[in-house]
Write an enzyme that holds these catalytic residues in place. Structure first.
Site, PDB file in Angstrom:
ATOM      1  N   LYS A 108      -6.241  -0.919  -6.177  1.00  0.00           N
ATOM      2  CA  LYS A 108      -5.148  -1.606  -6.874  1.00  0.00           C
ATOM      3  C   LYS A 108      -4.558  -2.640  -5.929  1.00  0.00           C
ATOM      4  O   LYS A 108      -3.856  -2.301  -4.982  1.00  0.00           O
ATOM      5  CB  LYS A 108      -4.035  -0.625  -7.273  1.00  0.00           C
ATOM      6  CG  LYS A 108      -3.034  -1.306  -8.208  1.00  0.00           C
ATOM      7  CD  LYS A 108      -1.729  -0.555  -8.321  1.00  0.00           C
ATOM      8  CE  LYS A 108      -0.697  -1.008  -7.326  1.00  0.00           C
ATOM      9  NZ  LYS A 108      -0.264  -2.401  -7.446  1.00  0.00           N
ATOM     10  N   CYS A 145       3.558  -7.312   8.714  1.00  0.00           N
ATOM     11  CA  CYS A 145       4.110  -6.036   9.200  1.00  0.00           C
ATOM     12  C   CYS A 145       4.163  -6.031  10.718  1.00  0.00           C
ATOM     13  O   CYS A 145       4.854  -5.232  11.314  1.00  0.00           O
ATOM     14  CB  CYS A 145       3.266  -4.875   8.713  1.00  0.00           C
ATOM     15  SG  CYS A 145       1.618  -4.945   9.383  1.00  0.00           S
ATOM     16  N   PHE A 177       1.513  -7.021  -0.875  1.00  0.00           N
ATOM     17  CA  PHE A 177       1.326  -8.436  -1.222  1.00  0.00           C
ATOM     18  C   PHE A 177       1.021  -9.309  -0.012  1.00  0.00           C
ATOM     19  O   PHE A 177       0.540 -10.428  -0.158  1.00  0.00           O
ATOM     20  CB  PHE A 177       2.584  -8.974  -1.931  1.00  0.00           C
ATOM     21  CG  PHE A 177       3.695  -9.366  -0.980  1.00  0.00           C
ATOM     22  CD1 PHE A 177       3.695 -10.635  -0.388  1.00  0.00           C
ATOM     23  CD2 PHE A 177       4.709  -8.483  -0.649  1.00  0.00           C
ATOM     24  CE1 PHE A 177       4.695 -11.007   0.506  1.00  0.00           C
ATOM     25  CE2 PHE A 177       5.706  -8.841   0.251  1.00  0.00           C
ATOM     26  CZ  PHE A 177       5.695 -10.104   0.831  1.00  0.00           C
ATOM     27  N   GLU A 201       0.394  -6.364  -7.424  1.00  0.00           N
ATOM     28  CA  GLU A 201       0.547  -7.069  -8.709  1.00  0.00           C
ATOM     29  C   GLU A 201       1.087  -8.480  -8.472  1.00  0.00           C
ATOM     30  O   GLU A 201       1.131  -9.302  -9.373  1.00  0.00           O
ATOM     31  CB  GLU A 201       1.459  -6.273  -9.656  1.00  0.00           C
ATOM     32  CG  GLU A 201       2.904  -6.086  -9.212  1.00  0.00           C
ATOM     33  CD  GLU A 201       3.112  -4.946  -8.214  1.00  0.00           C
ATOM     34  OE1 GLU A 201       2.138  -4.493  -7.572  1.00  0.00           O
ATOM     35  OE2 GLU A 201       4.274  -4.501  -8.066  1.00  0.00           O
TER      36      GLU A 201
END
Ligand code: NAD
Length: 522
Positions: free
Chosen positions: A195, A303, A171, A198
């Site tokens: 993908k 990160c 995300f 979400e």
């Protein structure tokens, strides 16, 4: 269907506020160059992190829809790989210019769904765009080698695409990470099923709309949605030859094992706990500015956030000044003028971060700056955590052993450079690290002995630009970091080597008798 029709976007018109959307529309998926509504009855609600208003619902696609995406990519592969690399490069040039034109629109989608400030979201897009720009160099990257290995005989090497490849994204960089994958995978001749997270798929949906406009044929890039079920489908689909994953260790280690066990190539970048060693000879102001930006920017949800300080010797006295500087940061909705950091991604994430701060207090650390309970006046319902600094931390504390992924800086004290290096090397993560010093010899000793994969010398977030590769180490990468993202290693990941050895000699030069021993090249 446009990718986010509720938000009626074009390159010059897109939402730039956190106002409630009257009729939020569900996010479609993207197959065969078409946006399609899912027929599923399972949706994941996506809320604006600054307000918790509903922005869209993200479908957990059905198996048939997931298979349709994989089939589309599989159908597109033969023609796409057969195109010349120069033809693919032309499409990439166009793609780059469209991303640039839609830069602000992409950034606005990120601010709305992910929460980071608009200025920071523009950086998210740029870092991905730079990978697409570097991918335009594919003709150079894909050149093979040739050597005359014997009389009349030569060996040549080629790099060929793998087929259908999948990307599973986190995300925290909704544009950059899809763009670590799409440009390199496609320009080398692969087709992609991506993908997005979400939690914020909007930027990826704009990126595929632009890909279609740039001229990518049907099926070359597809976007699917969902959580674990979608990931498991991709890991098991026999048509998929490689998986690119970026995210946390729990998901990443599982994805690496299951993908590898299914015979796929997997590149997986995982979690982090990035340390900075602060030497007494460093430029104090430069250090304070660098750390405040690198620890609290993007609400610590990078990160490569510098989340851990190792204060060497008397530098621990500087922490009060650091806290004064951090206190001045404006925590606010990402579209607000002057906002330095936005909210964290979900209420669950906020609760987790606050519980880690509480655990530090219980374990005897000092909360020098406490961001718990902060709320900007205009956005009382967002997932807010203000900049937090925890000092007198020791290695056994939970706030040190866990990746916090929020605007929280933990500080440990040591007496010497050697102790700092030991402490950093004992940590199981090895994504990035930095040293602040004015001494070349000190910096060189640190560089040589430190085990993290990306080292900054007076640079707090040393993420390499795309002519290099993203080189995390230790537990921050799965599989020992053999497959790294972008740059030449990224091209290597998405291609299979083939070598051809050919003999073209005149008939009378060919030996009359068969050689049965291996040639010894004497
Ligand atoms: P995450 O691991 O929760 O999710 C990443 C992706 O994996 C998502 O698409 C999600 O749907 C999927 N997923 C999550 N749990 C799963 C499971 N159990 N099974 C199958 N699929 C699953 O990560 P996140 O919270 O979105 O991102 C934050 C994490 O990503 C942090 O740990 C951060 O350090 C890491 N990250 C690493 C890098 C890097 O290059 N090293 C870059 C960005 C983010």
């Amino acid at each position: 269907l446009r990718p986010m029709s509720a938000l009626a976007s074009t390159a010059t018109s897109y939402p730039t506020t956190h106002e409630r959307i009257e009729k939020p529309e569900d996010t479609p998926y993207f197959v065969d160059n078409e946006f399609r509504p899912s027929q599923t009855d399972k949706f994941i609600e996506l809320h604006d992190p600054a307000t918790n208003n509903l922005v869209t619902r993200v479908p957990q696609l059905t198996k048939a829809e997931l298979q349709a995406a994989v089939d589309s990519a599989q159908r597109a592969f033969p023609e796409w790989r057969a195109k010349s690399v120069l033809a693919r490069q032309q499409i990439m040039f166009k793609y780059v210019s469209l991303i640039r034109e839609n830069w602000d629109r992409l950034a606005a989608s990120i601010t709305l769904e992910q929460g980071k400030t608009f200025a920071d979201a523009r950086g998210d897009v740029l870092r991905g765009l730079q990978v697409a720009e570097a991918a335009c160099g594919a003709p150079e990257y894909l050149k093979g080698e040739v050597l005359e290995v014997a009389k009349d005989m030569e060996t040549r090497s080629y790099r060929e695409p793998l087929g259908v490849v999948a990307a599973i994204c986190p995300f925290n960089f909704p544009a950059m990470i899809p763009l670590w994958c799409i440009p390199i995978a496609t320009v080398t001749g692969n087709t992609v099923v991506l993908k997005p997270s979400e939690r914020d798929p909007g930027a990826a949906m704009i990126l595929v709309e632009l890909a279609k406009e740039a001229g990518f044929p049907e099926g070359v890039i597809n976007v699917v949605h969902g959580a674990h079920d979608t990931v498991n489908f991709l890991l098991d689909a026999p048509e998929i030859k490689a998986i690119s994953f970026v995210g946390g260790n729990k998901a990443g280690e599982y994805i690496f094992s299951r993908g590898s066990a299914n015979g796929k190539r997997v590149q997986a970048n995982l979690g982090a706990k990035n340390h900075a060693a602060v030497m007494p000879d460093c430029n104090k102001n430069q250090f304070i500015n660098a750390i405040v930006g690198a620890a609290f920017g993007a609400a610590g949800q990078r990160c490569m956030a510098l989340s851990t300080l190792v204060m060497v010797g008397e530098t621990k006295e500087w922490l009060t000044e650091l806290a004064e500087s951090a206190k001045k940061l404006q925590v606010n909705g990402g579209f607000e003028e002057g906002a330095d950091l936005g909210p964290v991604i979900t209420p669950q994430s906020k609760a987790r971060i606050e519980s880690l701060i509480a655990s530090a207090e219980e374990e005897g650390a000092t909360i020098l700056l406490d961001g718990r309970g902060f709320k900007p006046e205009k956005y009382p319902n967002g997932n807010w955590v203000g900049p937090t600094i925890i000092t007198n931390v020791t290695k056994d504390m939970k706030c040190y052993t866990e990746e916090i992924f929020g605007p929280v800086l933990v500080c440990l004290n040591v007496d010497t450079l050697d102790e700092a290096i030991d402490l950093i090397n004992q940590n199981e993560y090895g994504n990035g690290t930095a040293i602040f010093t004015r001494s070349g010899a000190t910096a060189e000793k640190f560089r040589r002995n430190i085990e993290a994969g990306q080292v900054g010398i007076n640079v707090p977030i040393p993420v390499p630009l795309p002519m290099f590769s993203f080189t995390g180490n230790k537990k921050s990468v799965a599989g020992g970091g053999a497959n790294t993202f972008y740059g030449r290693p990224g091209v290597n990941f998405y291609t299979q080597q083939k070598t051809v050895t050919a003999l073209w000699s005149s008939a009378d030069a060919i030996s009359k008798k068969a050689d049965v021993a291996m040639p010894t090249h004497s």
